[in-house]
Design a protein around this motif. Sequence first.
Motif, PDB file in Angstrom:
ATOM      1  N   ALA A   1     -12.832  30.078   1.343  1.00  0.00           N
ATOM      2  CA  ALA A   1     -12.300  31.351   1.846  1.00  0.00           C
ATOM      3  C   ALA A   1     -10.987  31.031   2.552  1.00  0.00           C
ATOM      4  CB  ALA A   1     -13.285  31.991   2.808  1.00  0.00           C
ATOM      5  N   PRO A   2      -9.947  31.879   2.383  1.00  0.00           N
ATOM      6  CA  PRO A   2      -8.654  31.563   3.002  1.00  0.00           C
ATOM      7  C   PRO A   2      -8.611  31.812   4.513  1.00  0.00           C
ATOM      8  CG  PRO A   2      -8.533  33.617   1.753  1.00  0.00           C
ATOM      9  CD  PRO A   2      -9.895  33.059   1.512  1.00  0.00           C
ATOM     10  N   SER A   3      -9.588  32.521   5.056  1.00  0.00           N
ATOM     11  CA  SER A   3      -9.584  32.790   6.502  1.00  0.00           C
ATOM     12  C   SER A   3     -10.999  33.110   6.964  1.00  0.00           C
ATOM     13  CB  SER A   3      -8.678  33.984   6.823  1.00  0.00           C
ATOM     14  OG  SER A   3      -9.251  35.159   6.259  1.00  0.00           O
ATOM     15  N   ILE A   4     -11.176  33.131   8.283  1.00  0.00           N
ATOM     16  CA  ILE A   4     -12.484  33.500   8.847  1.00  0.00           C
ATOM     17  C   ILE A   4     -12.819  34.936   8.445  1.00  0.00           C
ATOM     18  CG2 ILE A   4     -13.736  33.913  11.023  1.00  0.00           C
ATOM     19  CD1 ILE A   4     -12.044  31.700  12.280  1.00  0.00           C
ATOM     20  N   ALA A   5     -11.799  35.810   8.525  1.00  0.00           N
ATOM     21  CA  ALA A   5     -12.024  37.226   8.222  1.00  0.00           C
ATOM     22  C   ALA A   5     -12.492  37.404   6.774  1.00  0.00           C
ATOM     23  CB  ALA A   5     -10.751  38.018   8.486  1.00  0.00           C
ATOM     24  N   VAL A   6     -11.882  36.667   5.856  1.00  0.00           N
ATOM     25  CA  VAL A   6     -12.272  36.789   4.436  1.00  0.00           C
ATOM     26  C   VAL A   6     -13.695  36.256   4.239  1.00  0.00           C
ATOM     27  CG1 VAL A   6     -11.778  35.999   2.084  1.00  0.00           C
ATOM     28  CG2 VAL A   6      -9.903  36.759   3.565  1.00  0.00           C
ATOM     29  N   LEU A   7     -13.994  35.135   4.896  1.00  0.00           N
ATOM     30  CA  LEU A   7     -15.354  34.597   4.781  1.00  0.00           C
ATOM     31  C   LEU A   7     -16.370  35.613   5.331  1.00  0.00           C
ATOM     32  CD1 LEU A   7     -16.671  31.054   5.352  1.00  0.00           C
ATOM     33  CD2 LEU A   7     -17.785  32.921   6.528  1.00  0.00           C
ATOM     34  N   ALA A   8     -16.021  36.220   6.475  1.00  0.00           N
ATOM     35  CA  ALA A   8     -16.942  37.195   7.088  1.00  0.00           C
ATOM     36  C   ALA A   8     -17.161  38.399   6.175  1.00  0.00           C
ATOM     37  CB  ALA A   8     -16.389  37.655   8.431  1.00  0.00           C
ATOM     38  N   GLY A   9     -16.113  38.799   5.469  1.00  0.00           N
ATOM     39  CA  GLY A   9     -16.210  39.981   4.614  1.00  0.00           C
ATOM     40  C   GLY A   9     -16.731  39.675   3.223  1.00  0.00           C
TER      41      GLY A   9
END
Length: 297
Positions: free
Chosen positions: A47-55
């Motif tokens: 995932a490119p970011s925490i936010a993307v992983l979370a979503g």
Amino acid sequence: MKIGFLGLGNMGGPMAHNLLKAGHELTVFDLSEAAVANLVEAGASAAPSIAVLAGSNVEVIITMLPAAQHVKGVYLGEDGLLAKVAPEVRLIDSSTIDPMSAREVATAAAAKGNRMIDAPVSGGTGGAAAGTLTFMVGGEQADFDAALPVLQAMGKNIVYCGPSGNGQVAKVANNMLLGISMIGAAEAMNLGVSLGMDPKVLAGIINTSSGRCWSTDTYNPYPGVLDNAPASRGYTGGFGTDLMLKDLGLATEAAKQARQPVVLGALAQQLYQTFSGQGNGGLDFSAIIKMYNGAIE
Ligand code: NAD
């Protein structure tokens, strides 16, 4: 199961590998590109970011981060996990942090509708690689039960410790005792040898007598007593002095908040801090014996 994994360091890396080996589908994130690449090569998605992983479409998210400030940043930050994650996603923090911070983050997760447990580990990097970690779990019993199949892919001994934060309580209490008992073992071994005892004979006596403990019979700090202990390989590998210092800091901080005395824990913290300040933070913590005998290599 679809799992998100954040924090792929010395512990998180091998833990994530074991999840892949057990057939779980992993989406990973770490600030280190090399750590991510290593997992992608083994079959994980990045995932490119925490936010993307979370979503992303995951059922569980596991975090394995250095310290409380990282955990709070990752969960509570503006673009952090709790801001983006769907309420049905279960959260597991396996970082070693103070119990109060663990409870603060779990409370914030509950306010967003997410179930969260604290699940710190013992067993070191060897246990992480072998999938034999001990997990000490705090949270609701039902959330412990739901997490079991995931934790079993990374550990052998998975223990329910009670409400939120209690996993961290068990971890800091155990590691404080370990830090203290290693100093006791070092003091006794050095005294006996300096008075003329052979270190192996002395260790044999202690280990069949009332002074026996893990620090004397499994991890003896005197060189040459146990072939596979860090003391017999120049105090390399094993559990670093700075990691022990971190855990003793958590214990003394938790004790302050609970208004409980930890007299020997605080003394142990000062000894490891002095030893670390002398440039020894990277040595295994059993090297604390050098504080008693500078001639030990
Ligand atoms: P580590 O420093 O090797 O790994 C931490 C990882 O987290 C690194 O890869 C780092 O890049 C990543 N990270 C930091 N901030 C991040 C962020 N904001 N977003 C994404 N990734 C981030 O540490 P470790 O040895 O793996 O230890 C992890 C935890 O486990 C610590 O709390 C430690 O106390 C505990 N622990 C360690 C051991 C051990 O023997 N190493 C044993 C038991 C418990």
